[in-house]
Design an enzyme around this catalytic site. Sequence first.
Site, PDB file in Angstrom:
ATOM      1  N   ASP A 247       0.741  -1.189  -0.011  1.00 12.93           N
ATOM      2  CA  ASP A 247       0.073   0.033  -0.061  1.00 12.93           C
ATOM      3  C   ASP A 247       0.625   1.383   0.112  1.00 12.93           C
ATOM      4  OD1 ASP A 247      -2.403   1.077  -0.169  1.00 12.93           O
ATOM      5  OD2 ASP A 247      -2.865   1.190   2.049  1.00 12.93           O
ATOM      6  N   ASP A 293      -9.412  -1.613   2.646  1.00 12.17           N
ATOM      7  CA  ASP A 293      -9.302  -0.993   3.928  1.00 12.17           C
ATOM      8  C   ASP A 293     -10.256  -1.560   5.004  1.00 12.17           C
ATOM      9  OD1 ASP A 293      -7.212   0.563   2.954  1.00 12.17           O
ATOM     10  OD2 ASP A 293      -8.294   1.977   2.283  1.00 12.17           O
TER      11      ASP A 293
END
Length: 396
Positions: A247, A293
């Site tokens: 990420d 997420d």
Amino acid sequence: MSEAEQVPASAPEAAAAAAVLDALNATDSNGTEALNATAKFVATPEGTALAYGSLVFMALLPIFFGALRSVTCSKSKELGENDYDSGFRNAADMPETITSRDAARFPIIASCTLFGLYLFFKVFSQEYINLLLSVYFFVLGVLALSHTMSPLMSRIFPASFPNKQYQLLFTQGSGESKEEIVNYEFDTKNLVCLLISSVVGVWYLLKKHWIANNLFGLAFALNGVELLHLNNVSTGCILLGGLFVYDVFWVFGTNVMVTVAKSFEAPIKLVFPQDLLERGLEASNFAMLGLGDIVIPGIFIALLLRFDVSLKKNSRTYFYSSFLAYIFGLGLTIFVMHTFKHAQPALLYLVPACVGFPVVVALFKGELTEMFRYEESSPEEAGAKEDSSESEKKDQ
């Protein structure tokens, strides 16, 4: 990743797909930043608070209820049955167990998928790609939403409701060589769920409305948390650690994620308008939260709930500590993003929080070793163990 961006109102199956969900949501940081010098929207404090508060609330729903459903799903897996009431009863409803090897591959597969999409959008027409993706996610979204709604519908319908059983069976070959290709068992209640989900799907397909997007997004996230099972805490740490690096790299190291996110039209994120108070349901300036997420930390939180259940102490200490850690991490992400006005890789804050809080709790309770020794087996492994024990009994 969490962010907000001005986007047009017309502007989501296995483990690897859950990892990629987070990759496709990287844009400008909040409504105070413009997409360009001429189109600028400044969100009001009330609008910003409402948008981010709603995103946090929506993110918690699939984690909480998906974790609870994963416990039921896990018990069904241990029994070697698929009789829990969560929709179409078939092999696809059984949980997918993620091993340490799978977890190590996650960031690589997700990176290849992300870069592949980047190349596709560079070479081919964005319009045609999004048309194909819309149809693909329409089918997936209808099935996911139907699966999500089914337990609720079973409670709503009265006992007198004429609920007939159906089976959709496709086979290949004949006689002893006959092989099942598709075997779906469903009932009238499932058909009602499918009909309602199809209406939502058509609404999304035609209007791309943000409410329809969120219904599909919540269904995808809840199904991911429910059906993707980590086999142990170590695997969870490998998965979260790898995606932490992934990420951060794709957000801060390249423009690939931003390019794909701006080109990609699919319900792979939750959105909430910051101009809702001004424009109502026709609002078009959205704060966003990528499904990755939610799903990635969510499957780790669900594992800790199943660990709590395995302790048989009638407490949910690790589940609640990781759940609160998620709220803290997501709140910190929004705070940093809003302060520096730049898109943030949410896993940068969520991973340390969701792993660190339960580990600290385990250290204080003296259960750290027990937590890392907790192991869940896949249906295949469980079946192999049963066959092995049966053969040993026969030999005796």
